[in-house]
Design an enzyme around this catalytic site. Structure first.
Site, short mmCIF file in Angstrom:
data_model
loop_
_atom_site.label_atom_id
_atom_site.label_comp_id
_atom_site.label_asym_id
_atom_site.label_seq_id
_atom_site.Cartn_x
_atom_site.Cartn_y
_atom_site.Cartn_z
N HIS A 20 26.95 -6.83 5.14
CA HIS A 20 25.71 -7.38 4.57
C HIS A 20 25.95 -8.81 4.07
CE1 HIS A 20 24.68 -2.97 3.48
NE2 HIS A 20 23.86 -3.31 4.46
N LYS A 44 16.95 8.60 2.05
CA LYS A 44 18.39 8.46 2.32
C LYS A 44 19.25 9.01 1.18
CE LYS A 44 18.91 4.75 5.67
NZ LYS A 44 19.51 3.43 5.90
N ARG A 98 24.37 -4.51 14.64
CA ARG A 98 25.72 -4.00 14.90
C ARG A 98 25.74 -3.38 16.29
NH1 ARG A 98 25.51 -0.66 9.44
NH2 ARG A 98 23.41 -0.58 10.25
N SER A 136 27.36 1.21 5.31
CA SER A 136 27.37 1.78 3.95
C SER A 136 27.65 3.28 4.00
CB SER A 136 26.02 1.57 3.27
OG SER A 136 25.71 0.21 3.17
P1 ADP Z 1 18.99 0.14 6.60
O1 ADP Z 1 18.79 1.22 5.59
O2 ADP Z 1 17.75 -0.54 7.05
O3 ADP Z 1 19.94 0.52 7.73
P2 ADP Z 1 21.13 -1.32 5.48
O4 ADP Z 1 21.20 -1.64 4.05
O5 ADP Z 1 22.16 -0.37 6.02
O6 ADP Z 1 19.66 -0.97 5.78
O7 ADP Z 1 21.26 -2.66 6.31
C1 ADP Z 1 20.37 -3.72 6.14
C2 ADP Z 1 20.50 -4.64 7.31
O8 ADP Z 1 21.84 -5.07 7.42
C3 ADP Z 1 20.14 -4.04 8.65
O9 ADP Z 1 19.55 -5.04 9.43
C4 ADP Z 1 21.48 -3.66 9.23
O10 ADP Z 1 21.46 -3.65 10.63
C5 ADP Z 1 22.33 -4.81 8.71
N1 ADP Z 1 23.74 -4.48 8.62
C6 ADP Z 1 24.32 -3.53 7.88
N2 ADP Z 1 25.66 -3.52 8.06
C7 ADP Z 1 25.93 -4.52 8.95
C8 ADP Z 1 27.13 -5.03 9.57
N3 ADP Z 1 28.32 -4.49 9.33
N4 ADP Z 1 27.01 -6.05 10.44
C9 ADP Z 1 25.80 -6.58 10.71
N5 ADP Z 1 24.65 -6.15 10.18
C10 ADP Z 1 24.70 -5.14 9.31
#
Ligand code: ADP
Length: 170
Positions: A20, A44, A98, A136
């Site tokens: 992030h 979630k 990703r 996460s």
């Molecule tokens: P969501 O609940 O929408 O999946 P997240 O908090 O997991 O939200 O992620 C928010 C954003 O960050 C999303 O666009 C997700 O694809 C991106 N993201 C999360 N981890 C990574 C990573 N390791 N590399 C690139 N983008 C990421």
């Protein structure tokens, strides 16, 4: 003076990871102001409460905003992303991508969002390869099995996750 370009980066951030943070750092190059939207996402079953997640995102992005000279505003939200984006006057939505895992979902969501509001562009950014596989959900899973998560999240976040995992074990 040209209009301020406002970006919005939405997510659950349960917890915020180095993936992030890498996307945020890249996003800061594209906008004059970045709103980080922290979604309630009760479906979630988050490990951290909404206010905890907002506070941690604020803490972990504070220095980055200073260095970039771009304002970061961390805001909780519990509404349709497009409604939230309109409310904060966003020009672009920033999403991280990703590998192929995110593609199908992001493809559908962006397509639908374009129909809801065709004036807000969605921009996809790729994290540095070192951070691309971080999620996460997996960070929490590794911590539950006593694995080391220091490489995936900032050090204070790692301690907070371990503390929360231990609390849930007693
Ligand atoms: P969501 O609940 O929408 O999946 P997240 O908090 O997991 O939200 O992620 C928010 C954003 O960050 C999303 O666009 C997700 O694809 C991106 N993201 C999360 N981890 C990574 C990573 N390791 N590399 C690139 N983008 C990421």
């Amino acid at each position: 003076m040209a209009k301020q370009r406002i970006g919005i980066y939405p997510g659950t951030f349960d917890p915020i990871t180095n993936g992030h943070l890498d996307i945020i750092k890249r996003g800061l190059r594209l906008v004059d102001k970045l709103v980080i939207g922290v979604a309630t996402n009760p479906s979630k079953d988050p490990m951290f409460s909404l206010s905890e997640r907002v506070a941690v995102v604020e803490r972990e992005t504070h220095d980055m905003a200073k260095v970039a000279g771009v304002e970061i505003d961390v805001m909780p939200f519990d509404e349709l992303l497009m409604k939230f984006a309109e409310r904060v006057g966003a020009d672009i939505i920033i999403r991280g991508l990703r590998a192929v895992a995110d593609f199908e979902y992001e493809f559908q969501m962006t397509g639908m969002n374009y129909q809801i509001n065709p004036n807000i562009e969605t921009v996809f950014l790729m994290a540095d390869p070192r951070y691309q596989t971080i999620a996460s959900r997996l960070v929490k899973e590794v911590a539950r099995y006593d694995g080391n998560i220091e490489a995936f999240v900032p050090s204070m976040v790692a301690s907070e996750v371990v503390k929360r995992v231990n609390e849930s074990k007693v």
